[in-house]
Design an enzyme around this catalytic site. Structure first.
Site, PDB file in Angstrom:
ATOM      1  N   CYS A 136       0.843  -1.198   0.000  1.00 11.31           N
ATOM      2  CA  CYS A 136       0.000   0.000   0.000  1.00 11.31           C
ATOM      3  C   CYS A 136       0.886   1.258   0.000  1.00 11.31           C
ATOM      4  O   CYS A 136       1.640   1.465  -0.930  1.00 11.31           O
ATOM      5  CB  CYS A 136      -0.990  -0.022   1.167  1.00 11.31           C
ATOM      6  SG  CYS A 136      -2.303   1.207   1.000  1.00 11.31           S
ATOM      7  N   GLU A 146      -2.834  -8.665   2.829  1.00 12.67           N
ATOM      8  CA  GLU A 146      -3.269  -9.210   4.125  1.00 12.67           C
ATOM      9  C   GLU A 146      -4.778  -9.125   4.308  1.00 12.67           C
ATOM     10  O   GLU A 146      -5.326  -9.721   5.250  1.00 12.67           O
ATOM     11  CB  GLU A 146      -2.531  -8.493   5.268  1.00 12.67           C
ATOM     12  CG  GLU A 146      -3.027  -7.114   5.621  1.00 12.67           C
ATOM     13  CD  GLU A 146      -2.600  -5.982   4.684  1.00 12.67           C
ATOM     14  OE1 GLU A 146      -2.884  -4.823   5.015  1.00 12.67           O
ATOM     15  OE2 GLU A 146      -1.986  -6.271   3.622  1.00 12.67           O
ATOM     16  N   HIS A 197      -3.963  -4.492  -0.559  1.00 10.05           N
ATOM     17  CA  HIS A 197      -3.612  -5.055   0.750  1.00 10.05           C
ATOM     18  C   HIS A 197      -3.658  -6.579   0.660  1.00 10.05           C
ATOM     19  O   HIS A 197      -4.738  -7.168   0.774  1.00 10.05           O
ATOM     20  CB  HIS A 197      -4.605  -4.578   1.817  1.00 10.05           C
ATOM     21  CG  HIS A 197      -4.407  -3.165   2.235  1.00 10.05           C
ATOM     22  ND1 HIS A 197      -3.530  -2.808   3.237  1.00 10.05           N
ATOM     23  CD2 HIS A 197      -4.954  -2.021   1.779  1.00 10.05           C
ATOM     24  CE1 HIS A 197      -3.564  -1.496   3.387  1.00 10.05           C
ATOM     25  NE2 HIS A 197      -4.411  -0.991   2.508  1.00 10.05           N
TER      26      HIS A 197
END
Length: 198
Positions: free
Chosen positions: A78, A180, A178
């Protein structure tokens, strides 16, 4: 020596990155100690917020030269990806300069900003970090600024206009989305990074 160090940039939700990598069987270390970062086998640079604040944090922690000198695989996530480039128009700030590029306001062509939610990739390269990715995969984005597409784009995304979703050069790569927060598809990028051999 740590297998993987997540840089404590002081401006990120580091815990979600930590647990995403831990789920893949790696025991990451979170640190802003230059010696720990230099000794790691791999380094992740996360970031959330503004480029100006993030670069100020890195300067305050005396980490800019450390990150610029790394030779092991490095992944920016990011804002961490945006900080890999030469310059961000968000606050008109010089970044790490590891990958040539410019961060500009996202030209959303009237679509809502920030670009927030799930989107797909196109122009996917054969770079090791992109192994297994297809144009049908959805990834989670949250951003208002983006890296302008260039020869260093490993994948692009379209939201009003094209922007670089993944970039790479030498030992360094970055993802605007992202991983994650992107389920199994995001985990694939992290796994590819853990397996990336220079």
């Amino acid at each position: 020596m740590a297998e993987l160090v997540i840089v404590d940039t002081g401006c990120a939700n580091i815990s979600s990155v930590y647990f995403a990598v831990k789920r893949l069987g790696t025991e990451p270390v979170i640190s802003h100690d230059a010696n720990v970062i230099k000794a790691a086998n791999r380094v992740i640079v996360p970031g959330v917020g503004s480029a100006k604040a993030a670069m100020a944090n890195l300067a305050e922690r005396e980490l800019i030269a450390t990150l610029q000198g790394l030779t092991q695989p490095v992944l920016g996530i990011c804002l961490g990806m945006q900080m890999l480039t030469a310059h961000s128009m968000e606050g008109d700030v010089a970044c790490l300069g590891l990958i040539p590029g410019e961060v500009a306001p996202l030209n959303a062509a009237g679509l809502r900003l920030p670009h927030m939610g799930w989107n797909t990739l196109h122009s996917i390269s054969s770079h090791p970090i992109m192994q297994g990715f297809t144009e049908q995969d959805y990834l989670y984005f949250v951003h208002s600024f983006a890296v302008v597409p260039s020869q260093y784009s490993l994948a692009q995304c379209h939201y009003g206009s094209d922007f670089a979703a993944v970039i790479g050069k030498d030992n360094v790569a970055g993802a605007q989305f992202h991983p994650e927060r992107s389920g199994k598809v995001g985990a694939r990028l992290l796994q590819n990074f853990l397996e990336w051999q220079l």
